[in-house]
Design an enzyme around this catalytic site. Structure first.
Site, PDB file in Angstrom:
ATOM      1  N   ASP A  10      19.542  28.366  -2.593  1.00  0.00           N
ATOM      2  CA  ASP A  10      20.174  27.051  -2.209  1.00  0.00           C
ATOM      3  C   ASP A  10      21.408  26.830  -3.166  1.00  0.00           C
ATOM      4  O   ASP A  10      21.280  25.903  -3.995  1.00  0.00           O
ATOM      5  CB  ASP A  10      19.193  25.855  -2.464  1.00  0.00           C
ATOM      6  CG  ASP A  10      18.562  25.811  -3.849  1.00  0.00           C
ATOM      7  OD1 ASP A  10      18.322  26.791  -4.591  1.00  0.00           O
ATOM      8  OD2 ASP A  10      18.292  24.649  -3.997  1.00  0.00           O
ATOM      9  N   HIS A 242      17.544  29.512 -14.891  1.00  0.00           N
ATOM     10  CA  HIS A 242      16.336  29.625 -13.860  1.00  0.00           C
ATOM     11  C   HIS A 242      16.690  30.741 -13.096  1.00  0.00           C
ATOM     12  O   HIS A 242      15.690  31.706 -13.021  1.00  0.00           O
ATOM     13  CB  HIS A 242      16.387  28.288 -13.111  1.00  0.00           C
ATOM     14  CG  HIS A 242      16.178  27.005 -13.866  1.00  0.00           C
ATOM     15  ND1 HIS A 242      15.190  26.820 -14.719  1.00  0.00           N
ATOM     16  CD2 HIS A 242      16.999  25.865 -14.080  1.00  0.00           C
ATOM     17  CE1 HIS A 242      15.082  25.673 -15.308  1.00  0.00           C
ATOM     18  NE2 HIS A 242      16.208  25.178 -14.997  1.00  0.00           N
TER      19      HIS A 242
END
Ligand code: RIB
Ligand code: CA
Length: 317
Positions: A10, A242
């Site tokens: 995303d 991340h």
């Protein structure tokens, strides 16, 4: 032989870093990119994926758009953590090409690509898990055909980042996460327990800005907004790594310590999106997955930076 890979994402600033990391790694053969709502709406995540592939001169790779909302709840109001456009407020013009049309969209593309090469394809997801849950609903043979699944998500033994207990990717679609964790496929969770330990500093950013590779140039343009968001919303002067950590796991699992444990995803009330680890097996039977509990962050960052083109030692001590 490079590892065939699908990335569900995303984008997202750290998603962009993950995609560029994968593309710069000869051990990996990216087969395509699927996108999902999350950091920005799905139309924008698809556009962003196309822009990132353009920056890496890979217009040959398909981008297939997927879910625009969670399986069973309204979408959470969006923030501007990754910039209004999800790419550090670059406000790029529309990309030259459109997302690829595939029967069944991103879930169909995931299922078809994995089933075309049984036992070979690694599936990495670094956004909400809606596309993966829908791929499982669509193709029950998927778990037996995938090589491995690596997810960036969850906060088992540390605080969450969107609520006190929930990590954002799981929080955005807890029902999907529950289905994905219960699918019985070889699944590893790379969550905040390890990604919050692997942070880039303003010095890293400065070192990246001196590198003349397409990946480093693109990251130099988008990372300042991410750093500013961490300063503003989390009072941190660093950015956690991340989504690139999930790529690092696929490249070299020895960077991580891993424990197999049962997990439960809460879907109700104030703790919705929490991934509860049950290492003492007190609530069993629960789905069992591999959870990354430790990381050699220096080695991981060295690898990431080397792939961006940084020379060893180019970062100030
Ligand atoms: O919690 C970190 C995750 O949520 C990453 O995938 C990042 O892109 C974000 O939005
Ligand atoms: Ca992401």
């Amino acid at each position: 032989m490079p590892l065939p890979l699908l990335l569900d994402t995303d984008p997202g600033i750290d998603d962009a870093m993950a995609l560029l990391f994968a593309l710069a790694s000869p051990e990996l053969e990216l087969l395509g990119v699927t996108t999902v709502f999350g950091n920005v709406p799905v139309e924008q995540t698809a556009r962003n994926a196309l822009h990132i592939l353009d920056a890496a001169a890979r217009p040959d790779l398909p981008v297939v758009a997927g879910a625009s909302q969670p399986l069973a709840r309204p979408p959470w109001p969006r923030g501007k953590f990754h910039g209004v456009d999800g790419l550090g407020n670059l406000n790029l013009p529309p990309p030259a090409r459109s997302p690829a049309q595939w029967p069944g969209g991103a879930p169909g593309f995931i299922a078809d690509t994995v089933l075309a090469r049984p036992g070979e394809v690694t599936l990495i997801a670094v956004g909400p898990l809606t596309n993966l849950a829908q791929a499982l609903q669509r193709q029950p043979r998927l778990p037996g055909a995938v090589r491995q699944v690596v997810l960036m998500g969850g906060a088992m033994f540390c605080p969450g980042n969107i609520t006190p207990v929930a990590e954002a990717n799981i929080f955005h679609d807890p029902e999907a996460a529950r289905q994905v964790f219960a699918a019985g496929w070889p699944l590893t969770l790379v969550g905040l327990d390890v990604t919050m330990q692997t942070c880039q500093t303003p010095d890293d950013l400065e070192a990246i800005s001196r590198v003349d590779t397409p990946a480093a140039r693109f990251i130099t343009r988008i990372l300042p907004v991410y750093l500013e968001s961490y300063r503003t919303y989390h009072n941190m002067d660093v950015v956690p790594t991340h989504d690139p950590s999930a790529i690092a796991f696929a490249l070299d699992p020895s960077l991580f310590s891993v424990q197999r444990m049962p997990v439960y995803v809460e879907t109700e009330g104030r703790c919705a999106g929490q991934v509860v680890a049950d290492p003492r097996r007190q609530w069993s039977p629960l789905p069992e997955i591999d959870v990354c509990t430790g990381v050699d962050s220096r080695r991981l960052l060295a690898r990431f930076h080397a792939r961006l083109g940084l020379q060893a030692g180019s970062r100030r001590a």
